[in-house]
Design a protein around this motif. Structure first.
Motif, PDB file in Angstrom:
ATOM      1  N   ASP A   1       6.068  20.712  38.099  1.00  0.00           N
ATOM      2  CA  ASP A   1       5.301  21.766  37.418  1.00  0.00           C
ATOM      3  C   ASP A   1       6.235  22.704  36.652  1.00  0.00           C
ATOM      4  OD1 ASP A   1       3.025  20.729  38.515  1.00  0.00           O
ATOM      5  OD2 ASP A   1       2.805  22.268  40.073  1.00  0.00           O
TER       6      ASP A   1
ATOM      7  N   HIS B   1       3.348  20.930  51.967  1.00  0.00           N
ATOM      8  CA  HIS B   1       2.244  21.060  51.002  1.00  0.00           C
ATOM      9  C   HIS B   1       1.211  19.965  51.260  1.00  0.00           C
ATOM     10  CE1 HIS B   1       5.383  23.480  49.091  1.00  0.00           C
ATOM     11  NE2 HIS B   1       4.381  24.138  48.545  1.00  0.00           N
TER      12      HIS B   1
ATOM     13  N   SER C   1      12.694  29.245  46.468  1.00  0.00           N
ATOM     14  CA  SER C   1      11.460  30.020  46.267  1.00  0.00           C
ATOM     15  C   SER C   1      11.615  31.070  45.170  1.00  0.00           C
ATOM     16  CB  SER C   1      11.053  30.705  47.569  1.00  0.00           C
ATOM     17  OG  SER C   1      12.103  31.565  47.988  1.00  0.00           O
TER      18      SER C   1
ATOM     19  N   GLY D   1       6.337  21.214  42.907  1.00  0.00           N
ATOM     20  CA  GLY D   1       6.720  22.469  42.260  1.00  0.00           C
ATOM     21  C   GLY D   1       7.773  22.236  41.186  1.00  0.00           C
ATOM     22  N   ARG D   2       8.668  21.297  41.481  1.00  0.00           N
ATOM     23  CA  ARG D   2       9.731  20.990  40.524  1.00  0.00           C
ATOM     24  C   ARG D   2       9.158  20.396  39.230  1.00  0.00           C
ATOM     25  NH1 ARG D   2      15.208  20.667  41.480  1.00  0.00           N
ATOM     26  NH2 ARG D   2      16.394  19.530  39.919  1.00  0.00           N
TER      27      ARG D   2
ATOM     28  N   PRO E   1       7.914  28.786  40.170  1.00  0.00           N
ATOM     29  CA  PRO E   1       7.631  28.766  41.609  1.00  0.00           C
ATOM     30  C   PRO E   1       8.001  27.452  42.306  1.00  0.00           C
ATOM     31  CG  PRO E   1       5.750  29.603  40.373  1.00  0.00           C
ATOM     32  CD  PRO E   1       6.713  29.045  39.369  1.00  0.00           C
ATOM     33  N   LEU E   2       8.778  27.571  43.367  1.00  0.00           N
ATOM     34  CA  LEU E   2       9.056  26.488  44.314  1.00  0.00           C
ATOM     35  C   LEU E   2       9.626  25.214  43.687  1.00  0.00           C
ATOM     36  CD1 LEU E   2       5.909  26.908  46.610  1.00  0.00           C
ATOM     37  CD2 LEU E   2       8.102  28.089  46.706  1.00  0.00           C
ATOM     38  N   ALA E   3      10.460  25.369  42.671  1.00  0.00           N
ATOM     39  CA  ALA E   3      11.021  24.204  41.977  1.00  0.00           C
ATOM     40  C   ALA E   3      12.295  23.681  42.645  1.00  0.00           C
ATOM     41  CB  ALA E   3      11.311  24.571  40.531  1.00  0.00           C
TER      42      ALA E   3
END
Ligand SMILES: [Zn+2]
Length: 308
Positions: free
Chosen positions: A214, A299, A174, A211-212, A169-171
């Motif tokens: 994660d 975010h 989307s 996100g990246r 997700p969202l790295a």
């Protein structure tokens, strides 16, 4: 080595089965028709500057990403040079960008099914605004769009290869996904790793630097020390190289968190040397910081100092 001889050897090997000719140590780093061998069954093909991962161990071929526009003939030529049965049955798209989906139509016309995340198909199916270029991008023709989508994870068999795929997700956009050739231990990660080009954050789809990081942690948990990690462009990476990029992105994330919380814009951050002293440089640091800051503002609820 004579290039034609090279090609003949590869073809002979291909007839004998998969990429057998490449098993010779002398051939380990050989390039045949724009293809780099990764394992006996997996090669990375040049798709106009973007990596196309080709798996030749099942019925026909399976690809991860289709290359940039106008590289279709080059990609097909390279696929033929590595396996005579180069008809593509399945194509994964790691995300919607044109450099990864530019030849989708070519393989759809051969009857390939195209698998991607649901949001990748959504981005490819409608016109959308490109803020950096102040213009609309047209929806892709129906033939170019994924035919099969998923939300979280999936798996399939190709010959004896176990293939697992999943959402990140969202790295970078989307709809990023990884494709893990588990039996061969080759992990295609699209633009979630960026060893050569500037790491990019498609903030208007919701992608952001947290996100990246994660997503890179998810990929590190999938990989082991022998895993070969294939990014969307540039060389195949070891887990250690990938981990080094993840740690650098985490350092950048922590620095930017602080600066954005203090209300600094990308220009101030750049002038104050927010990217100084890191083990990589950026070709366009201001664009990266602009996109990263936009993503962080998107975010902002995670910027609160009391939120861990
Ligand atoms: Zn991309």
């Amino acid at each position: 080595m004579d290039r034609r001889l090279d090609r003949r050897q590869v073809l002979r090997g291909a007839v004998a089965g998969a990429f057998a000719a490449w098993a010779s140590p002398k051939m380990l780093n050989a390039q045949a028709g724009g293809a780099r061998r990764v394992t006996d069954q997996i090669a990375v093909v040049d798709g106009g500057g973007s990596n196309v991962v080709a798996f030749a161990g099942g019925d026909g071929m399976l690809l991860v990403d289709s290359g940039a526009p106008k590289s279709g003939d080059q990609v097909r030529g390279a696929l033929k040079s590595i396996s005579p049965s180069s008809k593509v049955q399945t194509l994964f798209n790691t995300h919607y960008h044109i450099d990864q989906t530019g030849n989708n139509e070519v393989f759809a016309a051969q009857g390939a099914k195209i698998i991607a995340h649901d949001r990748t198909r959504a981005w490819m199916s409608t016109d959308y605004w490109v803020p950096a270029e102040n213009r609309y991008e047209k929806a892709r023709p129906k033939d170019a769009r994924p035919t099969e989508t998923f939300q979280t994870t999936g798996s399939m068999k190709a010959g004896s290869e176990q293939i697992d795929y999943g959402y990140l997700p969202l790295a970078h956009t989307s709809g990023d996904i990884y494709v893990y050739f588990k039996t061969s231990n080759v992990l295609a990660v699209g633009d979630v790793a960026s060893p050569v080009r500037d790491p990019a954050l498609d903030y208007f789809t919701g992608a952001w630097i947290g996100g990246r990081v994660d997503a890179m942690d998810v990929l590190l948990r999938l990989a082991n020390d022998q895993t070969k990690i294939v990014p969307a462009s540039g060389p195949v990476m070891t887990k250690a190289e990938f981990k080094a990029e993840r740690d650098l992105m985490e350092e950048v994330r922590a620095r930017l968190f602080k600066r954005v919380r203090e209300g600094d814009g990308p220009k101030d951050m750049l002038e104050d040397g927010v990217l100084k002293g890191l083990s990589r440089t950026w070709k366009d640091p201001e664009k990266f910081l602009y996109d990263a800051a936009k993503g962080l503002w998107g975010h902002h609820n995670k910027l609160d100092p009391n939120v861990v």
